[in-house]
Design a protein around this motif. Structure first.
Motif, PDB file in Angstrom:
ATOM      1  N   ARG A 138       1.008  -1.212   0.099  1.00  0.00           N
ATOM      2  CA  ARG A 138      -0.019  -0.133   0.089  1.00  0.00           C
ATOM      3  C   ARG A 138       0.899   1.290  -0.064  1.00  0.00           C
ATOM      4  NH1 ARG A 138      -4.259  -0.474   4.468  1.00  0.00           N
ATOM      5  NH2 ARG A 138      -3.833  -2.410   3.743  1.00  0.00           N
ATOM      6  N   HIS A 139       2.082   1.133   0.661  1.00  0.00           N
ATOM      7  CA  HIS A 139       2.791   2.259   0.604  1.00  0.00           C
ATOM      8  C   HIS A 139       3.830   2.256  -0.323  1.00  0.00           C
ATOM      9  CE1 HIS A 139       0.762   3.812   4.180  1.00  0.00           C
ATOM     10  NE2 HIS A 139       1.264   2.900   4.934  1.00  0.00           N
ATOM     11  N   GLN A 140       3.772   1.415  -1.244  1.00  0.00           N
ATOM     12  CA  GLN A 140       4.954   1.777  -2.168  1.00  0.00           C
ATOM     13  C   GLN A 140       4.786   2.689  -3.284  1.00  0.00           C
ATOM     14  OE1 GLN A 140       4.451  -2.131  -4.555  1.00  0.00           O
ATOM     15  NE2 GLN A 140       6.528  -2.682  -3.703  1.00  0.00           N
ATOM     16  N   MET A 141       5.771   3.588  -3.680  1.00  0.00           N
ATOM     17  CA  MET A 141       5.487   4.218  -4.642  1.00  0.00           C
ATOM     18  C   MET A 141       5.999   3.963  -6.081  1.00  0.00           C
ATOM     19  SD  MET A 141       7.041   7.708  -2.611  1.00  0.00           S
ATOM     20  CE  MET A 141       6.875   8.958  -3.977  1.00  0.00           C
ATOM     21  N   GLY A 174       0.007  12.304  -4.450  1.00  0.00           N
ATOM     22  CA  GLY A 174       0.766  11.317  -3.808  1.00  0.00           C
ATOM     23  C   GLY A 174       1.645  12.147  -2.585  1.00  0.00           C
ATOM     24  N   GLU A 176       0.567  12.804   0.627  1.00  0.00           N
ATOM     25  CA  GLU A 176       0.711  12.215   1.807  1.00  0.00           C
ATOM     26  C   GLU A 176       1.599  10.932   1.736  1.00  0.00           C
ATOM     27  OE1 GLU A 176      -3.267  11.398   3.276  1.00  0.00           O
ATOM     28  OE2 GLU A 176      -2.733   9.726   4.518  1.00  0.00           O
ATOM     29  N   LEU A 177       1.331  10.280   0.749  1.00  0.00           N
ATOM     30  CA  LEU A 177       2.264   9.116   0.469  1.00  0.00           C
ATOM     31  C   LEU A 177       3.840   9.365   0.594  1.00  0.00           C
ATOM     32  CD1 LEU A 177       2.267   5.921  -0.482  1.00  0.00           C
ATOM     33  CD2 LEU A 177       2.582   6.767  -2.511  1.00  0.00           C
ATOM     34  N   ARG A 180       4.373  10.238   4.454  1.00  0.00           N
ATOM     35  CA  ARG A 180       4.657   8.905   5.187  1.00  0.00           C
ATOM     36  C   ARG A 180       5.666   8.232   4.932  1.00  0.00           C
ATOM     37  NH1 ARG A 180       0.153   7.427   7.963  1.00  0.00           N
ATOM     38  NH2 ARG A 180      -1.681   8.659   7.473  1.00  0.00           N
ATOM     39  N   THR A 181       6.307   8.167   3.490  1.00  0.00           N
ATOM     40  CA  THR A 181       7.632   7.739   3.173  1.00  0.00           C
ATOM     41  C   THR A 181       8.772   8.256   3.933  1.00  0.00           C
ATOM     42  OG1 THR A 181       6.556   6.843   0.955  1.00  0.00           O
ATOM     43  CG2 THR A 181       8.963   6.742   1.332  1.00  0.00           C
ATOM     44  N   ARG A 359      -4.875   9.359  -7.585  1.00  0.00           N
ATOM     45  CA  ARG A 359      -6.304   8.937  -6.740  1.00  0.00           C
ATOM     46  C   ARG A 359      -7.112   8.634  -7.914  1.00  0.00           C
ATOM     47  NH1 ARG A 359      -7.366  12.838  -3.602  1.00  0.00           N
ATOM     48  NH2 ARG A 359      -5.779  11.932  -1.920  1.00  0.00           N
TER      49      ARG A 359
END
Ligand SMILES: Nc1ncnc2c1ncn2[C@@H]1O[C@H](COP(=O)(O)OP(=O)(O)OP(=O)(O)O)[C@@H](O)[C@H]1O
Ligand SMILES: [Mg+2]
Length: 463
Positions: A138-141, A174, A176-177, A180-181, A359
């Motif tokens: 889920r957190h992969q870019m 992205g 937020e991603l 978080r990363t 999104r």
């Protein structure tokens, strides 16, 4: 739920039989072996969920079997049974990773408890592993474009520092991603990541959200509240939509950044906090500053490391990767069969203007995975907005192919461009077989040839 499979290895027939009876009665699927060799062969073939293993056997003894089992499959739980007074063996077996050690003679209840525990532990561990995997995915870019690689490089440089980061970019790109990363790759990764959506909190509540308040500090403050900055102490606070903060809140946030301390509403006491700030906004803060809506000094405090996340249109070549990534992801997530996507459909997705960025792409793919009946996603399955080329006059990220339709000025040009794209798509679908294509689109072959000539279409020019 499928039955758990248990393999019993014991040279005594009486024990094999009684264990088989007890375990089958409890709903397990049981297999038995009378020697170590036989047991190992079965283990290899059947990959049981658990092994019950006797230590004292003629030929290969239990300890050796345990060794070999471990070499074969390091995770299968093994419950060892043996005659009494063999404490030394018990220790050895446990050292070699046996889950439990049971002395003969044993009550069947004792065995059942041990098996249940071992199986539960194994299930938990498997679940944990798949959860962890799911989180990672889920957190992969995803993306290999130069634009995204630049973002990732900036993330890599920013992460291990304590510097404030300002992430800017359109909605859904992205941000937020990225935030978080950065946190996950920072020295604070074990501490909290506290997210505050500055746009979603009513103006009159945001200060107490961020800084907390004492009981009775204002009407409605019936309980003391710890603010987000305090909650994030030693960790990271993510100020999302930071461009939507009021001037008053901006002033207070600036103070935290400068002094490293907060004051709860209704309290004169200052509290030291050690917080790393990551901020994000889809507004153009420079413009907001010009309009007097955002403090310039706060901007400079926040933008120690500025990261701009480009829109998906600026990195359209990541689209196919993202589509495939989310096709896999949602097949797994929704437990539906994996699907294929045709080159023509992928092409249209590639050329589409993703105003809602990743999104929007993600939602589109999820819908396709759920709504497409067959195993293949084709042009006709795509949403109208993607399928119908953009209206003339609108600009497109792709200079060729579908983008041409966007640049076409007259109705005639528009029709031509669209017809050409349609034909190329159909030809591809039919492996460039003219007869098949003509039949598929219900037009005489001669007409198709004429069109190919007119639009200068050939397999060689396609690509
Ligand atoms: N490079 C990427 N690879 C895979 N998924 C991504 C990527 N970038 C973003 N996403 C996914 O796209 C969705 C939107 O991302 P995110 O919420 O981080 O965007 P945002 O910029 O914060 O949007 P907004 O401005 O609307 O808050 C999320 O589901 C996120 O996981
Ligand atoms: Mg966001």
């Amino acid at each position: 739920m499928a039955k758990s499979r248990i393999l019993v290895i014991d040279d005594e027939a009486a024990i094999r039989d009684s264990l088989r009876m007890t375990l089958e009665y409890e709903g397990y699927d049981v297999q038995v072996a009378a020697t170590g060799q036989e047991g190992l062969a079965l283990a290899e073939r059947e990959s049981p969920d658990l092994v019950v293993l006797d230590v004292k056997m003629p030929g290969m003894d239990g300890i050796e079997v345990l060794d070999r089992l471990r070499a074969m499959n390091e995770t299968v739980p093994v419950v060892v049974i043996s005659g009494h007074g063999t404490i030394g063996t018990a220790v050895e077996a446990t050292k070699k990773g046996a889950f439990d050690f049971i002395e003969k003679p044993f009550a069947s209840e004792r065995v059942l408890v041990s098996l249940r525990n071992a199986l539960d532990q194994r299930r938990l561990r498997d679940e944990n592993r798949s959860l962890k995997k799911a989180v990672e995915i889920r957190h992969q870019m995803i993306g290999e474009s130069r634009e995204l690689r630049q973002v990732m490089a900036a993330v890599g440089r920013a992460a291990p520092t304590n510097a404030t980061v300002l992430i800017q970019g359109e909605s859904g790109v992205g941000k937020e991603l990225v935030a978080r990363t950065i946190h996950r790759n920072s020295l604070r990764s074990r501490e909290r990541f506290v997210q505050v959506n500055c746009a979603a909190i009513p103006e009159e509540l945001i200060e107490s959200e961020l800084f907390g308040h004492e009981k009775g500090s204002f009407t409605g403050a019936t309980e003391k509240q710890i603010g987000k900055f305090e909650q994030a102490d030693r960790g990271t606070i993510f100020l999302d939509e930071v461009g939507d903060m009021s001037p008053k809140t901006q002033a207070k946030v600036l103070r935290v950044l400068q002094e490293g301390e907060v004051e709860r509403l209704g309290s004169a006491r200052t509290i030291k906090v050690d917080v790393r700030v990551i901020a994000a906004t889809n507004k153009n803060l420079e413009e907001q500053i010009d309009k007097g809506l955002f403090r310039e000094d706060l901007y400079f405090r926040l933008a120690v490391i500025p990261i701009h996340v480009p829109s998906l249109r600026e990195r359209a070549d990541d689209v196919p990767l993202l589509v495939r990534h989310y096709m896999d992801y949602f097949a797994r997530e929704n437990n539906v069969r994996p699907k294929r996507i045709t080159a023509a459909a992928l092409d249209l997705l590639h050329g589409y203007r993703w105003k809602g960025n990743i999104r929007e792409l993600r939602n589109t793919v999820e819908r396709l995975m759920i709504m497409t009946a067959g195993d293949i996603i084709d042009v006709s399955d795509l949403p109208d907005a993607v399928r119908v080329p953009p209206v003339a006059g609108a600009s497109s990220a792709r200079p060729a192919g579908d983008g041409e339709a966007a640049r076409a000025g007259t109705l005639r040009e528009f029709k031509d461009v669209t017809e050409r794209a349609y034909l190329v798509g159909k030809l591809r679908e039919n492996g460039w077989n003219i007869s098949k294509t003509a039949e598929a689109i219900d037009t005489p072959r001669s007409n198709l040839y004429k069109k190919l000539e007119q639009y200068q279409i050939s397999q060689e020019t396609d690509g």
